[in-house]
Scaffold this motif. Structure first.
Motif, PDB file in Angstrom:
ATOM      1  N   TYR A  22       0.840  -1.205   0.000  1.00  0.00           N
ATOM      2  CA  TYR A  22       0.000   0.000   0.000  1.00  0.00           C
ATOM      3  C   TYR A  22       0.873   1.253   0.000  1.00  0.00           C
ATOM      4  O   TYR A  22       0.639   2.187  -0.759  1.00  0.00           O
ATOM      5  N   ALA A  23       1.865   1.267   0.864  1.00  0.00           N
ATOM      6  CA  ALA A  23       2.732   2.441   0.950  1.00  0.00           C
ATOM      7  C   ALA A  23       3.533   2.645  -0.333  1.00  0.00           C
ATOM      8  O   ALA A  23       3.750   3.770  -0.760  1.00  0.00           O
ATOM      9  N   ALA A  24       3.939   1.558  -0.961  1.00  0.00           N
ATOM     10  CA  ALA A  24       4.786   1.650  -2.154  1.00  0.00           C
ATOM     11  C   ALA A  24       4.007   1.961  -3.419  1.00  0.00           C
ATOM     12  O   ALA A  24       4.491   2.689  -4.287  1.00  0.00           O
ATOM     13  N   ASN A  25       2.817   1.433  -3.539  1.00  0.00           N
ATOM     14  CA  ASN A  25       2.122   1.477  -4.823  1.00  0.00           C
ATOM     15  C   ASN A  25       0.933   2.422  -4.890  1.00  0.00           C
ATOM     16  O   ASN A  25       0.315   2.539  -5.940  1.00  0.00           O
ATOM     17  N   ALA A  26       0.636   3.093  -3.832  1.00  0.00           N
ATOM     18  CA  ALA A  26      -0.518   3.990  -3.843  1.00  0.00           C
ATOM     19  C   ALA A  26      -0.082   5.449  -3.967  1.00  0.00           C
ATOM     20  O   ALA A  26      -0.741   6.345  -3.475  1.00  0.00           O
ATOM     21  N   VAL A  27       1.025   5.677  -4.670  1.00  0.00           N
ATOM     22  CA  VAL A  27       1.582   7.025  -4.774  1.00  0.00           C
ATOM     23  C   VAL A  27       0.565   8.006  -5.342  1.00  0.00           C
ATOM     24  O   VAL A  27       0.344   9.078  -4.786  1.00  0.00           O
ATOM     25  N   LEU A  28      -0.062   7.683  -6.442  1.00  0.00           N
ATOM     26  CA  LEU A  28      -1.011   8.616  -7.049  1.00  0.00           C
ATOM     27  C   LEU A  28      -2.233   8.831  -6.173  1.00  0.00           C
ATOM     28  O   LEU A  28      -2.746   9.942  -6.083  1.00  0.00           O
ATOM     29  N   VAL A  29      -2.680   7.775  -5.534  1.00  0.00           N
ATOM     30  CA  VAL A  29      -3.818   7.926  -4.623  1.00  0.00           C
ATOM     31  C   VAL A  29      -3.441   8.873  -3.499  1.00  0.00           C
ATOM     32  O   VAL A  29      -4.184   9.794  -3.171  1.00  0.00           O
ATOM     33  N   ARG A  30      -2.264   8.655  -2.920  1.00  0.00           N
ATOM     34  CA  ARG A  30      -1.835   9.507  -1.811  1.00  0.00           C
ATOM     35  C   ARG A  30      -1.720  10.953  -2.250  1.00  0.00           C
ATOM     36  O   ARG A  30      -2.180  11.860  -1.571  1.00  0.00           O
ATOM     37  N   GLU A  31      -1.072  11.171  -3.379  1.00  0.00           N
ATOM     38  CA  GLU A  31      -0.787  12.538  -3.809  1.00  0.00           C
ATOM     39  C   GLU A  31      -2.044  13.340  -4.111  1.00  0.00           C
ATOM     40  O   GLU A  31      -2.136  14.512  -3.792  1.00  0.00           O
ATOM     41  N   LYS A  48       7.564   0.767   8.972  1.00  0.00           N
ATOM     42  CA  LYS A  48       7.588  -0.242  10.033  1.00  0.00           C
ATOM     43  C   LYS A  48       7.471  -1.649   9.450  1.00  0.00           C
ATOM     44  O   LYS A  48       8.154  -2.570   9.897  1.00  0.00           O
ATOM     45  N   ALA A  49       6.607  -1.794   8.452  1.00  0.00           N
ATOM     46  CA  ALA A  49       6.419  -3.112   7.839  1.00  0.00           C
ATOM     47  C   ALA A  49       7.678  -3.576   7.125  1.00  0.00           C
ATOM     48  O   ALA A  49       8.085  -4.738   7.255  1.00  0.00           O
ATOM     49  N   THR A  50       8.314  -2.682   6.361  1.00  0.00           N
ATOM     50  CA  THR A  50       9.515  -3.097   5.643  1.00  0.00           C
ATOM     51  C   THR A  50      10.681  -3.338   6.591  1.00  0.00           C
ATOM     52  O   THR A  50      11.523  -4.189   6.325  1.00  0.00           O
ATOM     53  N   ARG A  51      10.730  -2.633   7.689  1.00  0.00           N
ATOM     54  CA  ARG A  51      11.760  -2.926   8.699  1.00  0.00           C
ATOM     55  C   ARG A  51      11.554  -4.325   9.255  1.00  0.00           C
ATOM     56  O   ARG A  51      12.496  -5.093   9.397  1.00  0.00           O
ATOM     57  N   ARG A  52      10.295  -4.664   9.545  1.00  0.00           N
ATOM     58  CA  ARG A  52       9.988  -6.007  10.062  1.00  0.00           C
ATOM     59  C   ARG A  52      10.358  -7.079   9.056  1.00  0.00           C
ATOM     60  O   ARG A  52      10.850  -8.139   9.406  1.00  0.00           O
ATOM     61  N   LEU A  53      10.114  -6.803   7.770  1.00  0.00           N
ATOM     62  CA  LEU A  53      10.396  -7.777   6.707  1.00  0.00           C
ATOM     63  C   LEU A  53      11.852  -7.733   6.226  1.00  0.00           C
ATOM     64  O   LEU A  53      12.231  -8.503   5.360  1.00  0.00           O
ATOM     65  N   MET A  55      13.318  -5.473   4.384  1.00  0.00           N
ATOM     66  CA  MET A  55      13.332  -5.066   2.972  1.00  0.00           C
ATOM     67  C   MET A  55      14.011  -3.694   2.892  1.00  0.00           C
ATOM     68  O   MET A  55      13.351  -2.667   2.880  1.00  0.00           O
ATOM     69  N   ARG A  56      15.334  -3.695   2.823  1.00  0.00           N
ATOM     70  CA  ARG A  56      16.099  -2.449   2.921  1.00  0.00           C
ATOM     71  C   ARG A  56      15.799  -1.461   1.788  1.00  0.00           C
ATOM     72  O   ARG A  56      15.665  -0.265   2.022  1.00  0.00           O
ATOM     73  N   ALA A  57      15.724  -1.944   0.560  1.00  0.00           N
ATOM     74  CA  ALA A  57      15.468  -1.031  -0.570  1.00  0.00           C
ATOM     75  C   ALA A  57      14.079  -0.406  -0.455  1.00  0.00           C
ATOM     76  O   ALA A  57      13.909   0.794  -0.693  1.00  0.00           O
ATOM     77  N   ALA A  58      13.091  -1.202  -0.070  1.00  0.00           N
ATOM     78  CA  ALA A  58      11.730  -0.674   0.096  1.00  0.00           C
ATOM     79  C   ALA A  58      11.683   0.308   1.259  1.00  0.00           C
ATOM     80  O   ALA A  58      11.008   1.336   1.184  1.00  0.00           O
ATOM     81  N   TYR A  59      12.415   0.010   2.324  1.00  0.00           N
ATOM     82  CA  TYR A  59      12.481   0.916   3.470  1.00  0.00           C
ATOM     83  C   TYR A  59      13.036   2.275   3.030  1.00  0.00           C
ATOM     84  O   TYR A  59      12.475   3.321   3.362  1.00  0.00           O
TER      85      TYR A  59
END
Length: 85
Positions: A22-31, A48-53, A55-59
């Protein structure tokens, strides 16, 4: 969707992945459809989710997007701190 994933990502890896997506792919919705406060909420949950997983690049991508939102609302110093992480 997003609210459920934000509430459950700490105990459910699938929810963490959904929260990140959601955080990564909803850019247009957010904007165009969300207030800055909502954008910050989604992006912080994605962090927080990417830290848990682990996922350094996504973080890093979420940090960058969060910094851009802070710049847009006039909080440049806070944005700079994020960009320095």
């Amino acid at each position: 969707g997003q609210k459920w994933s934000q509430e459950n990502f700490e105990n459910d890896p699938d929810a963490a992945l959904v929260c990140h997506e959601y955080a990564a792919n909803a850019v247009l919705v957010r904007e165009f459809r969300q207030s800055p406060a909502e954008q910050i909420q989604w992006l912080r949950a994605g962090l927080k989710a990417t830290r848990r997983l682990k996922m350094r690049a996504a973080y890093a991508r979420h940090l960058s997007n969060l910094g851009h939102v802070y710049i847009a609302v006039g909080k440049a110093r806070r944005a700079v701190r994020l960009f320095e992480i």
